[in-house]
Design a protein around this motif. Structure first.
Motif, PDB file in Angstrom:
ATOM      1  N   UNK A  34       0.832  -1.196   0.000  1.00 17.91           N
ATOM      2  CA  UNK A  34       0.000   0.000   0.000  1.00 17.91           C
ATOM      3  C   UNK A  34       0.870   1.250   0.000  1.00 17.91           C
ATOM      4  N   UNK A  35       0.329   2.350   0.549  1.00 21.62           N
ATOM      5  CA  UNK A  35       1.085   3.593   0.630  1.00 21.62           C
ATOM      6  C   UNK A  35       2.238   3.466   1.611  1.00 21.62           C
ATOM      7  N   UNK A  36       3.294   4.244   1.375  1.00 19.12           N
ATOM      8  CA  UNK A  36       4.474   4.210   2.239  1.00 19.12           C
ATOM      9  C   UNK A  36       4.304   5.195   3.389  1.00 19.12           C
ATOM     10  N   UNK A  37       4.281   4.712   4.638  1.00 19.63           N
ATOM     11  CA  UNK A  37       4.188   5.638   5.771  1.00 19.63           C
ATOM     12  C   UNK A  37       5.363   6.605   5.793  1.00 19.63           C
ATOM     13  N   UNK A  38       5.169   7.772   6.390  1.00 20.91           N
ATOM     14  CA  UNK A  38       6.201   8.803   6.395  1.00 20.91           C
ATOM     15  C   UNK A  38       7.469   8.346   7.099  1.00 20.91           C
ATOM     16  N   UNK A  39       7.365   7.469   8.113  1.00 22.40           N
ATOM     17  CA  UNK A  39       8.541   7.082   8.882  1.00 22.40           C
ATOM     18  C   UNK A  39       9.247   5.845   8.336  1.00 22.40           C
ATOM     19  N   UNK A  40       8.880   5.408   7.133  1.00 23.75           N
ATOM     20  CA  UNK A  40       9.530   4.260   6.512  1.00 23.75           C
ATOM     21  C   UNK A  40      10.446   4.766   5.399  1.00 23.75           C
ATOM     22  N   UNK A  41      11.703   4.332   5.437  1.00 24.80           N
ATOM     23  CA  UNK A  41      12.662   4.751   4.429  1.00 24.80           C
ATOM     24  C   UNK A  41      12.409   4.002   3.118  1.00 24.80           C
ATOM     25  N   UNK A  42      12.574   4.691   2.009  1.00 18.74           N
ATOM     26  CA  UNK A  42      12.414   4.041   0.713  1.00 18.74           C
ATOM     27  C   UNK A  42      13.673   3.255   0.385  1.00 18.74           C
ATOM     28  N   UNK A  43      13.519   2.227  -0.437  1.00 16.14           N
ATOM     29  CA  UNK A  43      14.686   1.430  -0.828  1.00 16.14           C
ATOM     30  C   UNK A  43      15.082   1.702  -2.276  1.00 16.14           C
ATOM     31  N   UNK A  44      14.691   2.854  -2.810  1.00 15.39           N
ATOM     32  CA  UNK A  44      15.044   3.234  -4.172  1.00 15.39           C
ATOM     33  C   UNK A  44      15.566   4.668  -4.139  1.00 15.39           C
ATOM     34  N   UNK A  45      16.862   4.888  -4.390  1.00 15.98           N
ATOM     35  CA  UNK A  45      17.843   3.879  -4.780  1.00 15.98           C
ATOM     36  C   UNK A  45      18.343   3.077  -3.581  1.00 15.98           C
ATOM     37  N   UNK A  46      18.914   1.918  -3.878  1.00 11.12           N
ATOM     38  CA  UNK A  46      19.446   1.081  -2.821  1.00 11.12           C
ATOM     39  C   UNK A  46      20.612   1.786  -2.135  1.00 11.12           C
ATOM     40  N   UNK A  47      20.792   1.584  -0.830  1.00 10.54           N
ATOM     41  CA  UNK A  47      21.904   2.231  -0.141  1.00 10.54           C
ATOM     42  C   UNK A  47      23.239   1.708  -0.652  1.00 10.54           C
ATOM     43  N   UNK A  48      24.243   2.582  -0.671  1.00 10.53           N
ATOM     44  CA  UNK A  48      25.578   2.195  -1.119  1.00 10.53           C
ATOM     45  C   UNK A  48      26.292   1.426  -0.015  1.00 10.53           C
ATOM     46  N   UNK A  49      27.100   0.454  -0.426  1.00  7.96           N
ATOM     47  CA  UNK A  49      27.913  -0.297   0.516  1.00  7.96           C
ATOM     48  C   UNK A  49      29.355  -0.287   0.021  1.00  7.96           C
ATOM     49  N   UNK A  50      30.329  -0.160   0.937  1.00  3.97           N
ATOM     50  CA  UNK A  50      31.729  -0.083   0.505  1.00  3.97           C
ATOM     51  C   UNK A  50      32.239  -1.434   0.027  1.00  3.97           C
ATOM     52  N   UNK A  51      33.197  -1.396  -0.886  1.00  3.43           N
ATOM     53  CA  UNK A  51      33.763  -2.630  -1.413  1.00  3.43           C
ATOM     54  C   UNK A  51      35.014  -3.052  -0.661  1.00  3.43           C
ATOM     55  N   UNK A  52      35.459  -2.265   0.315  1.00  2.00           N
ATOM     56  CA  UNK A  52      36.626  -2.637   1.124  1.00  2.00           C
ATOM     57  C   UNK A  52      36.457  -2.090   2.536  1.00  2.00           C
ATOM     58  N   UNK A  53      37.316  -2.542   3.456  1.00  2.00           N
ATOM     59  CA  UNK A  53      37.305  -2.032   4.813  1.00  2.00           C
ATOM     60  C   UNK A  53      37.755  -0.577   4.831  1.00  2.00           C
ATOM     61  N   UNK A  54      37.291   0.156   5.826  1.00  4.22           N
ATOM     62  CA  UNK A  54      37.647   1.570   5.943  1.00  4.22           C
ATOM     63  C   UNK A  54      39.116   1.714   6.326  1.00  4.22           C
ATOM     64  N   UNK A  55      39.786   2.691   5.714  1.00  2.00           N
ATOM     65  CA  UNK A  55      41.177   3.002   6.051  1.00  2.00           C
ATOM     66  C   UNK A  55      41.308   4.499   6.299  1.00  2.00           C
ATOM     67  N   UNK A  56      41.702   4.911   7.506  1.00  3.17           N
ATOM     68  CA  UNK A  56      41.940   6.341   7.728  1.00  3.17           C
ATOM     69  C   UNK A  56      43.086   6.832   6.839  1.00  3.17           C
ATOM     70  N   UNK A  57      43.110   8.111   6.567  1.00  2.00           N
ATOM     71  CA  UNK A  57      44.169   8.693   5.752  1.00  2.00           C
ATOM     72  C   UNK A  57      45.444   8.799   6.583  1.00  2.00           C
ATOM     73  N   UNK A  58      46.475   8.053   6.197  1.00  3.50           N
ATOM     74  CA  UNK A  58      47.709   8.022   6.990  1.00  3.50           C
ATOM     75  C   UNK A  58      48.449   9.359   6.943  1.00  3.50           C
ATOM     76  N   UNK A  59      48.383  10.061   5.808  1.00  2.00           N
ATOM     77  CA  UNK A  59      49.062  11.352   5.718  1.00  2.00           C
ATOM     78  C   UNK A  59      48.468  12.382   6.649  1.00  2.00           C
ATOM     79  N   UNK A  60      47.130  12.451   6.685  1.00  2.00           N
ATOM     80  CA  UNK A  60      46.471  13.387   7.592  1.00  2.00           C
ATOM     81  C   UNK A  60      46.719  12.975   9.043  1.00  2.00           C
TER      82      UNK A  60
END
Length: 352
Positions: A294-320
């Motif tokens: 049915x209709x999408x309630x205001x407090x429900x997040x849409x799944x279009x577009x799909x959320x992005x997911x990283x392709x690798x583990x996070x790495x802090x910037x070593x230079x900074x």
């Protein structure tokens, strides 16, 4: 609002701009790729550190002179250029021309190695350095002794208080298409990580689950010893409930205009984090999306577009990370200097 004018002839050299804090990723270098402008249009920042030639190697300087300049661990070289450069987006400059004999760069553009490469179009005086080579965030740096500031009559930005921060600034998304971690996140976490190590006093830290653990936890586990009682890290700041009194360290926002860190109540040590990154950590809803009919309630997040997911583990910037840690007096402690030397020698080893 302000404009900057040539000190030699008075010609206006910029659009109307308002001052903000220098972004933490101003020191970042990112391989072989062209980057956008460091500063948002209509803004400028003042860089408190010296920049540009002449440069002197660490072996020529020595620890005592470096200490006096606010650097407490060895670096390859230090700039002995002027401090206080006015940093702005290239699109906000007016009435300047390139100085052809100073237009050197490493690859795809200008890197400022020869000093000021922009002159006032009216009188010919060298006034600024444009940097737009690959790996650099694009900037124009006005030489502080070649320009002066004039007040402008344009509309002023609304005053941003801690209470209105969430209304004025959106969080910086951690993932960019097609699944890369945001370089701004890598720089912000790299800078805050240096302060977190100092605040930890060499004791392991327990961090909140979720994105905080994904971005800080792996690095802290790699750099701090294990097996001892852990201090507790919590997010704290405007709009959040007061942190647990048992928390020892609070990760707090750094005001995007003033650069000042929010101060928590209680005894927790405040560690600053770039406001855009902190805002996402504090307020972004990471709930799993659920299908509905049915209709999408205001407090429900849409799944279009799909959320992005990283392709690798996070790495802090070593230079900074290294730049920030070298400018904290605590780096002279033996255990912290050991971490600094280790990352300097192997800047791409785990967790970087």
């Amino acid at each position: 609002m302000a404009v900057f004018a040539c000190a030699g002839c008075g010609a206006v050299l910029t659009a109307e701009v308002s001052r903000i804090a220098l972004p933490v990723h101003a020191r970042q270098r990112l391989g072989h790729e062209l980057l956008p402008a460091l500063m948002e249009p209509g803004t400028y920042a003042v860089d408190p550190e010296p920049a540009g030639p002449p440069w002197r190697r660490w072996s020529e300087i020595g620890a005592e002179e470096a200490d006096a300049r606010g650097v407490f661990a060895p670096v390859p070289a230090l700039s002995f250029g002027a401090s206080g450069a006015i940093v702005l987006a290239p699109g906000d400059t007016r009435g300047t021309v390139l100085i052809p004999e100073r237009c050197d760069g490493g690859c795809m553009g200008l890197d400022g190695r020869e000093g000021p490469n922009l002159a006032c179009a009216q009188c010919g005086q060298a006034v600024a350095t444009r940097i737009d080579d690959c790996s650099y965030w694009q900037t124009v740096r006005l030489a502080p002794d070649a320009v002066y500031r004039l007040s402008a009559d344009g509309p002023t930005h609304r005053r941003v208080t801690w209470e209105t921060l969430a209304e004025e600034y959106q969080g910086t998304p951690p993932i960019e298409p097609p699944g890369h971690w945001s370089p701004q996140w890598e720089a912000a976490v790299g800078s805050s990580l240096a302060h977190l190590l100092v605040a930890s006093a060499g004791t392991p830290l327990a961090v909140p689950e979720g994105l905080v653990a994904d971005t800080f936890g792996r690095a802290l586990d790699a750099l701090l010893p294990q097996g001892r009682p852990a201090k507790r890290l919590a997010l704290a700041g405007p709009g959040l409930p007061a942190p647990d009194p048992a928390s020892d360290i609070a990760l707090v926002p750094q005001h995007p205009r003033t650069g000042r860190a929010w101060q928590p109540s209680g005894t927790a040590v405040a560690v600053p984090l770039a406001a855009g990154v902190w805002m996402h950590l504090a307020f972004h809803n990471e709930r799993s999306l659920v299908p509905v009919t049915g209709g999408t309630p205001e407090d429900v997040l849409r799944d279009d577009p799909l959320p992005l997911h990283p392709w690798r583990l996070f790495r802090p910037d070593s230079g900074v990370f290294l730049h920030s840690l070298a400018r904290l007096p605590a780096v002279r402690q033996e255990w912290l200097r050991g971490i600094y030397d280790q990352v300097t020698t192997q800047p791409y080893a785990r967790p970087f």
